[in-house]
Design a protein around this motif. Structure first.
Motif, mmCIF file in Angstrom:
data_model
loop_
_atom_site.group_PDB
_atom_site.id
_atom_site.type_symbol
_atom_site.label_atom_id
_atom_site.label_comp_id
_atom_site.label_asym_id
_atom_site.label_seq_id
_atom_site.Cartn_x
_atom_site.Cartn_y
_atom_site.Cartn_z
ATOM 1 N N ILE A 1 0.914 -1.202 0.038
ATOM 2 C CA ILE A 1 0.029 0.080 -0.065
ATOM 3 C C ILE A 1 0.748 1.093 0.135
ATOM 4 O O ILE A 1 0.565 2.249 -0.609
ATOM 5 C CB ILE A 1 -0.915 -0.012 1.032
ATOM 6 N N VAL A 2 1.935 1.189 0.522
ATOM 7 C CA VAL A 2 2.750 2.230 0.723
ATOM 8 C C VAL A 2 3.455 2.733 -0.568
ATOM 9 O O VAL A 2 3.460 3.661 -1.163
ATOM 10 C CB VAL A 2 3.828 2.284 1.975
ATOM 11 N N GLY A 3 3.719 1.434 -1.135
ATOM 12 C CA GLY A 3 4.437 1.570 -2.574
ATOM 13 C C GLY A 3 3.540 2.336 -3.446
ATOM 14 O O GLY A 3 3.767 3.213 -4.278
ATOM 15 N N LYS A 4 2.310 2.056 -3.394
ATOM 16 C CA LYS A 4 1.178 2.481 -4.384
ATOM 17 C C LYS A 4 1.055 4.014 -4.059
ATOM 18 O O LYS A 4 0.825 4.906 -4.743
ATOM 19 C CB LYS A 4 -0.131 1.734 -4.166
ATOM 20 N N MET A 5 0.966 4.263 -2.805
ATOM 21 C CA MET A 5 0.744 5.653 -2.469
ATOM 22 C C MET A 5 2.069 6.714 -2.647
ATOM 23 O O MET A 5 1.582 7.710 -2.761
ATOM 24 C CB MET A 5 0.322 5.793 -0.703
ATOM 25 N N PHE B 1 2.107 12.830 -8.062
ATOM 26 C CA PHE B 1 1.188 13.608 -8.451
ATOM 27 C C PHE B 1 1.002 14.972 -7.763
ATOM 28 O O PHE B 1 0.845 16.061 -8.069
ATOM 29 C CB PHE B 1 -0.052 12.750 -8.736
ATOM 30 N N PHE B 2 0.795 14.699 -6.348
ATOM 31 C CA PHE B 2 0.502 15.760 -5.373
ATOM 32 C C PHE B 2 1.512 16.752 -5.467
ATOM 33 O O PHE B 2 1.528 17.875 -5.439
ATOM 34 C CB PHE B 2 0.412 15.155 -3.932
ATOM 35 N N PHE C 1 1.342 19.173 -8.403
ATOM 36 C CA PHE C 1 0.499 20.241 -8.218
ATOM 37 C C PHE C 1 0.938 21.332 -7.057
ATOM 38 O O PHE C 1 0.751 22.642 -7.298
ATOM 39 C CB PHE C 1 -0.991 19.837 -7.576
ATOM 40 N N LEU C 2 1.629 20.975 -5.877
ATOM 41 C CA LEU C 2 2.206 21.542 -5.272
ATOM 42 C C LEU C 2 3.205 22.390 -5.668
ATOM 43 O O LEU C 2 3.446 23.500 -5.208
ATOM 44 C CB LEU C 2 2.450 20.813 -3.820
ATOM 45 N N GLY C 3 4.031 21.893 -6.261
ATOM 46 C CA GLY C 3 5.192 22.607 -6.950
ATOM 47 C C GLY C 3 4.934 23.729 -7.635
ATOM 48 O O GLY C 3 5.272 24.869 -7.916
ATOM 49 N N VAL C 4 3.618 23.462 -8.581
ATOM 50 C CA VAL C 4 3.251 24.688 -9.321
ATOM 51 C C VAL C 4 2.510 25.805 -8.684
ATOM 52 O O VAL C 4 3.021 26.893 -8.721
ATOM 53 C CB VAL C 4 2.328 23.975 -10.366
ATOM 54 N N TRP C 5 1.906 25.373 -7.636
ATOM 55 C CA TRP C 5 1.167 26.566 -6.842
ATOM 56 C C TRP C 5 2.665 27.123 -5.781
ATOM 57 O O TRP C 5 2.660 28.315 -5.504
ATOM 58 C CB TRP C 5 0.437 25.770 -5.794
ATOM 59 N N LEU C 6 3.406 26.543 -5.475
ATOM 60 C CA LEU C 6 4.513 26.954 -4.606
ATOM 61 C C LEU C 6 5.461 27.703 -5.427
ATOM 62 O O LEU C 6 5.899 29.046 -4.890
ATOM 63 C CB LEU C 6 5.454 25.741 -4.086
ATOM 64 N N LEU D 1 -6.709 16.971 -0.785
ATOM 65 C CA LEU D 1 -6.617 16.039 -2.125
ATOM 66 C C LEU D 1 -5.720 14.939 -1.672
ATOM 67 O O LEU D 1 -6.253 13.829 -2.222
ATOM 68 C CB LEU D 1 -6.274 16.953 -3.178
ATOM 69 N N LEU D 2 -4.849 15.319 -1.127
ATOM 70 C CA LEU D 2 -3.635 14.108 -1.160
ATOM 71 C C LEU D 2 -4.573 13.050 -0.104
ATOM 72 O O LEU D 2 -4.168 11.855 -0.280
ATOM 73 C CB LEU D 2 -2.356 14.797 -0.345
ATOM 74 N N ILE D 3 -4.853 13.510 1.092
ATOM 75 C CA ILE D 3 -5.591 12.517 1.864
ATOM 76 C C ILE D 3 -6.737 11.721 1.150
ATOM 77 O O ILE D 3 -6.934 10.452 1.442
ATOM 78 C CB ILE D 3 -6.257 13.221 3.169
ATOM 79 N N ALA D 4 -7.370 12.418 0.167
ATOM 80 C CA ALA D 4 -8.579 11.566 -0.475
ATOM 81 C C ALA D 4 -7.842 10.694 -1.523
ATOM 82 O O ALA D 4 -8.572 9.559 -1.706
ATOM 83 C CB ALA D 4 -9.554 12.838 -1.151
ATOM 84 N N MET D 5 -6.847 10.934 -1.906
ATOM 85 C CA MET D 5 -6.109 10.404 -3.004
ATOM 86 C C MET D 5 -5.569 8.996 -2.186
ATOM 87 O O MET D 5 -5.494 7.844 -2.444
ATOM 88 C CB MET D 5 -4.826 10.797 -3.807
#
Length: 1195
Positions: A906-910, A916-917, A920-925, A1019-1023
């Motif tokens: 599960i950790v590997g999939k996360m 991906f998170f 999005f964070l890098g663009v906003w940052l 969003l990250l928590i939902a993913m």
């Protein structure tokens, strides 16, 4: 291409002619303002020669087309465009009624581009202002047109907007509007008299029309206009005008010619095109045509209830009349409806038609409405071709016709009902057609009725099957690519659009050499035994060069594994039902299913279309499930035999085991099966009890004397129990365990096998039982790996002086050296039968091997830098990073744990979600960081500080570290600062904070924290939640798959862990290279059995597969859908039975009438004889006494 063919039709006027009247004979019966010839044309339309022959006209009173016409080159041909009708195009030609039908057929099929028909249906009957009944329109639209589309038939009518031709055109139009298939076009062909065609002058152009615009008006005369729903028009010219009938003889001759043509409908171009005439309504003039057609063995289908002559023919065909009754009935009917016709001639024709009643089929919509119309047509053809013999060759064309139409039900009822004696050789061509055209039901039917698949499938025929693959399928692309790779480099040029076709438009022919290369790309070395031996010269080794196909005599040989070859062929073409059927018929079900899974999943990766790739993936998953279900049936029946099935080498698939095939196919569900996991657990624990606690294992590991106590239970604890078992018992398929303890020494490196009768010491046996188990090797590696990490950490933190390596450092270097030796052993000395390149490729396929290699390379770089004073700090940094890589390796070690393993998955999939998170964070940052930096510190020129304030400071603000003293102008304190770029660059003073538009900075900070902390983090928590819920269901399967790989890895490893593994390496080197002792440890995962045991095991697997299929069929039969089907079949059989009862009742009534007639005739004869003097007898003739009268006369 089309325009070139149009221009190439200049030969048409030279070959195809028209007819013109050559003798003017005045028609005195038709009143007209101008002089008309008996041909129907005015005198002005005749040439001067025709009007000047007064002598000929004086002695001839009746015009005849054969004597009074001449042929000239046709002046009307080309394309017709129906203006105002969606710009539809059609082909047309004006031709003489005496034109050779062979020329016309060539024109249609080769120059007009209309494909040859699989069937010709000629619809005749209704003429003039025919009022079609509603049910007849449904027959045309839903029956005839649908049947024509499904069978690839031509429909022939007049092609005019009048009579039956009009309604057929409307049916074609309605079907084309409702149909979603753009490729399957109904070919409707009009054959009409040239003289009655509306506005035919517009079609005249001696050079051809490409196209001519044809407009249909609303005038009454336009009822004979060409119908725009037809594809082609044959306008038959017999020299007459406004006369019909001249086209009938030509159409009959064209039908006879088509009847002699052969088409590829049966797969090999060996079947004559069937022709069927369908009568709707019609008048007495149709009797002559029906009679002539039946003389030429052309069958007819009569629609009862349509009216006209069709009704009387339907009645006389279905009813059984005596000759006298038939004559009276037909005379009465003709006199009533057609009083002007020749009654005697009509009766004579009806009687002749009845003599050939086997060629006439009556369709009654009330009785046969539930049956598909193509079934009716096929039954009519079968009825016409019915022979009273048992020779199968007489029915071969009908069988191929049934195959082409995919009507297995009719084939079963008409051809395979036990009356015809089919031979295996008779069914070979139909079987090939069924295979090529993907008709699995027919393949089953032929094989069930005696086709010998061993005699049928030669390698040459197998190559023909591969060559028949569709040009747009993935298999054809692979084969074409491999064939082009075989060509010399200088012959490869730009590909021609028709390069997929050979000379004469034939398909490319592929050899098994190309097939072998394709399978090699899809399966690896597993396909070598299939066709590899066919391409090796005699006496060649493994690396022998391939021979050219033309130098090989293999084509004439029969396939040694026909079911497997057909199975692979069907899988490569992605044919679901066909592949499953061959899988059911073939052997080695488990391994074959896994191979199909591997091929399909590999092909799905190369498929460009998403839908096609999804279909392949689904079929691959289906074969994995089939293999899993059969193995589950085997495991339920016998656990030990199922274990043998898993580790047995499969000679068909490159001597690979089912476990290896499952690994290559990524069949995780199969490897997660309880049976596979039970085998892995047995190998994992060796001779130790599976329920042994970890503390007992650890205590025995650190204190070896406990091995000889009862702290750990072993399956064989006494000296007598571990004696060697004879080989005959080991080869028995009834063995209780997979491998006995003494068959293979548990350290896997035994120098010799203990012979029967010899006994080892107890301490040696117990020692090997403990240290030879993979679980002990795993425990030792875990403990020593933690010790390695502890030593590494100690050296990095406390004992890494710049002057030179210390003792602890040297121990660490030696430890890593032993790790390097082990990686080298795993890479080059585990798999001995493959090339060096494949060994390296196989090694790097594992992600953890890449991790090990990265860790070792970083260690070498770090140690190298550490040895030089100038690079010491760089080396120290690299070693610190390397320690993180070595620590990360612990994840793989703990993957074997039942609790931690799924969580690691599960950790590997996360981690993928995190990337991906971060995007999005890098663009906003970056957006926020650049904006605030420009607003607050626009004079900053130091690159490192710019990077900190753009990325690092906003990142920390997400976690609550907000420097308000540097952001908020109200809290900024006065300090020494400067705006001088040089002072800032020299770091003499910090840059001053710009307070202009500071409110905007506060606003951006608020929005940034709102988006980053609330929106993106949630969003990250939902993913994470979605990934967890999605992966949690299958995490156990993924963990079991990783557990398999881990057990295989530690099973291959030596018992000792690094750094003591160096002693095991030395021991292995001495045994393998000096003493030449082979390894026997691999027998736990790979075994070779004797031929007798293999045969028994395969038979047992086949029995279990049959049990599984029987259970599946039973479940299928008990389903609601199958029950409904059986109920529908029973209802249909009852209806057929009732219909038969009606038929028998009708026959009985007819028989009673005949008996009554005979009784009256005999009574009259007896009375006449009594009244005459011919017979002198005083006794009265006997009278009929019924049962009741007999009863009354009893005393």
């Amino acid at each position: 291409m089309a325009s070139r063919l149009d221009k190439d039709q200049s030969w048409i006027p030279k070959v195809i002619k028209k007819k013109t009247c050559s003798t003017f004979l005045e028609d005195t019966t038709t009143p007209s303002k101008q002089q008309l010839c008996q041909c129907g044309y005015p005198k002005a339309c005749h040439i001067s020669v025709a009007t000047e022959d007064n002598f000929g006209a004086a002695i001839v009173s009746r015009w005849n087309t054969a004597e009074h016409t001449t042929e000239e080159p046709t002046d009307a041909f080309g394309d017709v465009e129906f203006f105002g009708k969606g710009r539809r195009h059609g082909k047309f030609v004006r031709l003489s009624s005496d034109t050779d039908p062979a020329v016309v057929y060539t024109l249609i099929t080769q120059y007009w581009g209309i494909p040859p028909p699989n069937l010709v249906v000629s619809v005749v009957g209704g003429e003039g202002n025919l009022k079609m009944k509603t049910w007849l329109k449904d027959i045309l639209r839903r029956g005839l047109i649908k049947a024509a589309q499904s069978t690839g038939a031509w429909i022939m009518t007049s092609g005019l907007q009048v009579g039956i031709g009009k309604y057929v055109g409307e049916a074609v139009r309605d079907h084309a509007t409702a149909s979603t298939q753009t490729t399957a076009k109904v070919v409707a062909m009009g054959i009409a008299p040239w003289g009655i065609v509306y506005d035919k002058k517009r079609l005249v152009n001696p050079k051809g029309s490409f196209p001519v615009q044809y407009t249909v008006s609303s005038d009454e005369e336009a009822e004979h206009a060409l119908d725009d729903n037809y594809s082609a028009f044959l306008l038959v010219d017999d020299g007459t005008n406004n006369r019909v009938g001249g086209e009938i003889q030509f159409q009959a001759r064209l039908e006879e010619h088509i009847l002699t043509q052969r088409t590829g409908i049966g797969g090999r171009g060996s079947i004559e095109i069937p022709v069927l005439c369908m009568l709707i309504q019609g008048g007495p003039n149709m009797l002559e045509r029906i009679y002539k057609a039946t003389k030429n063995n052309i069958p007819w289908l009569i629609l009862a209830g349509s009216g006209g002559i069709a009704d009387i023919l339907a009645e006389v065909i279905t009813e059984s009349f005596t000759a006298e009754t038939l004559k009276k009935k037909v005379e009465a009917w003709i006199q009533k409806h057609f009083p002007s016709e020749d009654v005697l001639r009509s009766v004579e024709l009806v009687q002749k038609i009845v003599e050939n009643k086997h060629l006439v089929t009556v369709y009654n919509a009330d009785l046969e409405g539930t049956e598909e119309f193509d079934t009716i047509i096929l039954k009519a053809l079968f009825k016409a071709c019915k022979k009273h013999c048992t020779n199968a060759l007489a029915y071969l064309d009908e069988l191929k016709l049934a195959v082409a139409w995919n009507r297995v039900d009719i084939a079963k009822s008409e051809l395979f009902n036990g009356e015809i004696l089919w031979k295996s050789s008779d069914l070979e061509d139909p079987l090939t057609a069924a295979l090529v055209n993907n008709k699995p039901e027919f393949v089953k039917l032929f094989i069930d009725n005696g086709t010998n698949i061993v005699e049928y499938l030669s390698y040459q025929r197998l190559e023909e099957l591969y060559s028949s693959a569709a040009e747009n399928c993935l298999l054809s692309t692979f084969l074409r690519k491999k064939q082009e790779e075989r060509r010399p480099p200088h012959s490869q040029g730009p590909e021609h659009p028709l390069s997929s076709l050979g000379a004469g438009g034939k398909r490319r022919s592929y050899t098994l050499g190309e097939v072998l290369k394709v399978l090699s790309d899809l399966m690896g070395d597993f396909c070598e035994p299939l066709y590899g031996e066919l391409f090796k010269p005699a006496g060649s080794g493994k690396n022998g060069t391939l021979l050219k196909p033309q130098e090989l005599p293999y084509q004439v040989r029969k396939s040694s594994t026909p079911w497997t070859d057909l199975f692979i062929w069907a899988v490569l073409q992605n044919r679901n039902e066909m592949a499953i059927y061959f899988w059911e018929m073939g052997g080695e079900s488990v391994s074959s299913g896994l191979v199909a899974c591997r091929i399909l999943r590999e092909m799905a990766r190369h498929e460009s279309e998403a839908e096609g790739a999804q279909v392949m993936k689904e079929l691959g998953a289906k074969f994995e499930q089939l293999a899993l279900d059969v193995f589950n049936e085997c495991y339920r029946h016998s656990e030990k035999r199922a274990f043998r099935l898993l580790v047995r080498r499969c000679p068909v698939w490159g001597r690979a085991t089912c476990l290896q095939l499952a690994t290559q196919a990524d069949a995780r569900n199969f490897l997660a099966h309880d049976g596979v996991q039970a085998l892995l657990s047995q190998i994992w624990w060796g001779e130790m009890d599976r329920n042994t606690e970890v503390w007992r294992l650890g205590l025995s590991f650190f204190c070896p004397p406990f091995i000889f106590s009862n702290l750990i239970k072993f399956s064989h604890g006494t000296e007598e129990q571990v004696t060697e078992i004879p080989a005959s018992e080991l080869d028995s398929a009834e063995g209780d365990v997979l491998l006995q303890a003494s068959e293979v020494s548990r350290d896997g490196e035994a120098d010799v096998m203990v012979r029967a009768g010899n006994k080892r010491p107890f301490w040696m046996i117990r020692w090997k039982q403990f240290w030879g188990a993979p679980v002990t090797s795993f425990l030792g590696n875990v403990i020593m790996y933690f010790a390695f990490l502890f030593l590494f950490a100690y050296v990095l933190i406390l004992d890494l002086p710049p002057l030179g390596p210390t003792k602890m450092e040297l121990i660490l270097y030696f430890w890593v050296l032993t790790l390097v030796f082990e990686e080298i052993r795993q890479t080059f000395f585990v798999s001995m039968n493959i090339s060096m390149r494949k060994k390296v490729k196989l090694y790097f396929q594992d992600m953890w091997n890449k991790c090990d290699m990265l860790a070792i390379l970083l260690f070498i770089i770090g140690v190298t830098g550490r040895m030089f004073r100038t690079w010491y700090e760089m080396g120290r940094v690299v070693l610190c990073l390397d320690y993180m890589v070595f620590s990360f390796r612990l994840i793989h070690i703990f993957a074997v744990n039942k609790q931690l393993g799924p969580k690691i998955i599960i950790v590997g999939k996360m981690m993928k979600d995190v990337f991906f998170f971060l995007f999005f964070l890098g663009v906003w940052l970056m957006a926020y960081g650049v904006a605030t930096q420009g607003l607050l510190h626009h004079t900053e020129t130091r690159a490192n500080w710019i990077f900190r304030r753009v990325f690092y400071r906003p990142y920390l603000q997400i976690f609550g570290q907000i420097p308000l003293d540097e952001v908020d102008a109200a809290r900024i304190q006065g300090s020494n600062c400067t705006d001088d770029p040089v002072a800032i660059l020299m770091e003499e003073l910090p840059p001053c904070t710009n307070t202009y538009a500071n409110w905007l900075v506060i606003l951006l900070l608020t929005i940034f924290l709102l988006v980053a902390n609330i929106l993106l983090v949630n969003l990250l928590i939902a993913m994470f939640s979605y990934t967890f819920s999605k992966v949690q269901e299958n995490s156990d399967i993924y963990w079991k798959f990783q557990r398999y790989n881990l057990i295989v890895e530690y099973h291959k490893r030596p018992a000792l862990a690094p750094p003591f593994i160096i002693f095991s390496h030395i021991n292995i080197f001495i045994k393998r290279n000096i003493r030449k002792v082979p390894s026997v440890k691999s027998k736990l995962f790979i075994r070779d059995f004797s031929e007798s045991v293999t045969s028994k095991l395969m038979t047992w697997e086949a029995v279990q597969k049959e049990n599984y299929l029987v259970s599946c069929n039973r479940i299928k039969r008990e389903s609601n859908m199958e029950r409904l089907k059986r109920t529908a079949q029973k209802v249909e059989s009852v209806l057929n039975y009732i219909t038969d009862i009606r038929e028998h009742d009708r026959r009985l009534r007819v028989l009673e009438q005949q008996v009554d007639y005979c009784t009256e005739a005999l009574t009259w004869l007896a009375e006449s004889l009594l009244q005459s003097n011919l017979i002198k007898n005083s006794r009265a003739p006997p009278t009929f006494t019924g049962p009741s009268s007999k009863k009354d006369t009893k005393p």
